[in-house]
Design an enzyme around this catalytic site. Structure first.
Site, PDB file in Angstrom:
ATOM      1  N   ASP A 179       0.832  -1.044   0.100  1.00 29.67           N
ATOM      2  CA  ASP A 179       0.020   0.105   0.136  1.00 29.67           C
ATOM      3  C   ASP A 179       0.711   1.343   0.122  1.00 29.67           C
ATOM      4  O   ASP A 179       0.225   2.211  -0.113  1.00 29.67           O
ATOM      5  CB  ASP A 179      -1.092   0.158   1.276  1.00 29.67           C
ATOM      6  CG  ASP A 179      -0.335  -0.401   2.698  1.00 29.67           C
ATOM      7  OD1 ASP A 179       0.929  -0.755   2.513  1.00 29.67           O
ATOM      8  OD2 ASP A 179      -0.642   0.259   3.526  1.00 29.67           O
ATOM      9  N   GLU A 200      11.449  -4.083  12.763  1.00 29.54           N
ATOM     10  CA  GLU A 200      12.333  -3.612  11.987  1.00 29.54           C
ATOM     11  C   GLU A 200      13.727  -3.976  12.728  1.00 29.54           C
ATOM     12  O   GLU A 200      14.686  -4.545  12.099  1.00 29.54           O
ATOM     13  CB  GLU A 200      12.378  -2.192  11.277  1.00 29.54           C
ATOM     14  CG  GLU A 200      11.320  -1.994  10.738  1.00 29.54           C
ATOM     15  CD  GLU A 200       9.733  -1.755  11.133  1.00 29.54           C
ATOM     16  OE1 GLU A 200       9.753  -1.919  12.526  1.00 29.54           O
ATOM     17  OE2 GLU A 200       8.935  -1.412  10.406  1.00 29.54           O
TER      18      GLU A 200
END
Ligand code: UDP
Ligand code: MN
Length: 353
Positions: free
Chosen positions: A213, A299
């Site tokens: 997205d 992350e």
């Protein structure tokens, strides 16, 4: 010892040497000539040799003819292509450039009303990127026909994988979007696929996590193309800010993070804010995303296994330019559609949206 006795011993030695040589010599010859010993015992005549060579060469010859045919066909096709689209051949050759590293973009994706629209937007960007290989991983028990057909006609180089997020980690319809990690096992599967299928000795590459997205500028891909370990850059519209970015010191090294939410995280940046050299995957064969990582630490859970802050390579003009945006697509209103279904008048199910 009498002369006779000495002569007898001498003779015995000669006989022993003779016997040993008699038995050993053929063995040595067989070893020395190996598989050719048959030829040695019964040498082929010239004609036999020619036949043998011809036999060996004939499959090669067939392959050569086949290749020639392919070459001719390719020439015919490229002439036809050039006639229709004058720049097509040059364009294709420019898109597939052997001299630059390949970008392997990993995209987790899941079935929802806007999925196809998202994939169209991504494809329209990726088709412009040279040496690009898309690894699209469906969060699903199986590869859906929608994605399978979509990829087949996309014109991109791609790998289509699937793995379903474990039930206890799967987002529920009305969960807030940050409640659970998203796309974790899909990214891990793609990392394993790269480890198993791409030979880093012959392929230089960069790995990037491109959610379905986000919005990507073409420049972004050229910024990451020559990454030695891990390159980093700002990400727009994320973390409740206009942008988040690495803080770069006078010496051009990353010192920390400009982020509002927990800037003390080891790597306080979004998934879209970094890329890594493919060779790190081989160097750290167990490096992966931790689905149990605390919120916002996904992350970091991966990157702490690969690099230190000091080794990061700032890109996008020392992290002063925004080249990727963490856009989110509005969930479409489906109220009328549901009402029609309730009335027993659903829209034509054969139309794929
Ligand atoms: N995703 C997925 N399964 C899910 C939810 C998300 O595979 O159940 C994918 C999604 O298609 C996207 C990535 O994971 O490529 C990140 O998800 P999302 O964009 O919803 O997360 P956010 O932008 O909020 O971090
Ligand atoms: Mn997203």
């Amino acid at each position: 010892m009498s002369t006779l006795e000495m002569a007898r011993i001498h003779l015995k030695k000669v006989v022993i040497v003779f016997v040993v040589l008699f038995f050993i010599t053929p063995v040595i010859l067989v070893i020395a000539y190996g598989v050719n010993c048959r030829n040695f015992i019964s040498p082929l005549n010239e004609e036999d040799y020619r036949d043998a060579i011809a036999k060996k060469e004939s499959p090669l010859k067939m392959k050569e003819d086949e290749l020639k045919k392919y070459e001719e066909r390719l020439n015919t096709l490229s002439v036809a292509l050039r006639r229709q689209f004058p720049n097509a051949v040059e364009y294709i050759l420019q898109i597939l450039d052997d001299n630059i590293p390949t970008i392997y973009a990993i995209t987790p994706t899941h079935t929802r009303h806007v999925q196809k629209a998202e994939l169209v937007r991504l494809t329209n960007t990726f088709l412009h990127v040279k040496n690009f290989h898309w690894i699209l991983v469906e969060d699903s028990e199986y590869r859906t026909p929608l994605v399978t057909n979509f990829l087949a006609q996309s014109g991109l180089r791609y790998t289509h994988l699937n793995t379903a997020t474990p039930k206890n980690y799967k987002m529920k319809e009305n969960d807030p979007h940050w409640l659970k990690p998203r796309g974790v096992e899909q990214r891990n599967l793609a990392l394993d696929w790269l480890r198993e299928n791409i030979d880093i000795a012959t392929n230089s590459g960069v790995v990037y996590f491109a959610d379905d997205d986000n919005t990507y500028s073409l420049q972004l891909f050229e910024e990451m193309r020559f990454t030695e370990k891990v390159s980093v850059w700002p990400v727009g519209i994320t973390g409740g800010l206009k942008f988040e970015r690495p803080i770069v010191g006078e010496d051009g090294k990353v010192k920390g993070w400009y982020a509002a939410w927990r800037p003390q995280r080891p790597f306080a940046m979004d998934m879209a804010g970094f890329a890594l050299n493919l060779n790190l995957l081989k160097k750290y064969p167990n490096a992966r995303f931790d689905i149990t990582a605390k919120r916002g630490y996904l992350e970091s859970s991966f990157l702490t296994q690969l690099v230190t802050l000091n080794e990061l390579e700032p890109r996008a003009e020392l992290c002063t330019k925004v080249l990727v945006w963490h856009t989110r697509t509005e969930k479409p209103k489906w109220k009328e559609e549901d009402a029609m279904i309730a009335k027993g008048q659903p829209s034509d199910p054969r139309v794929e949206v």
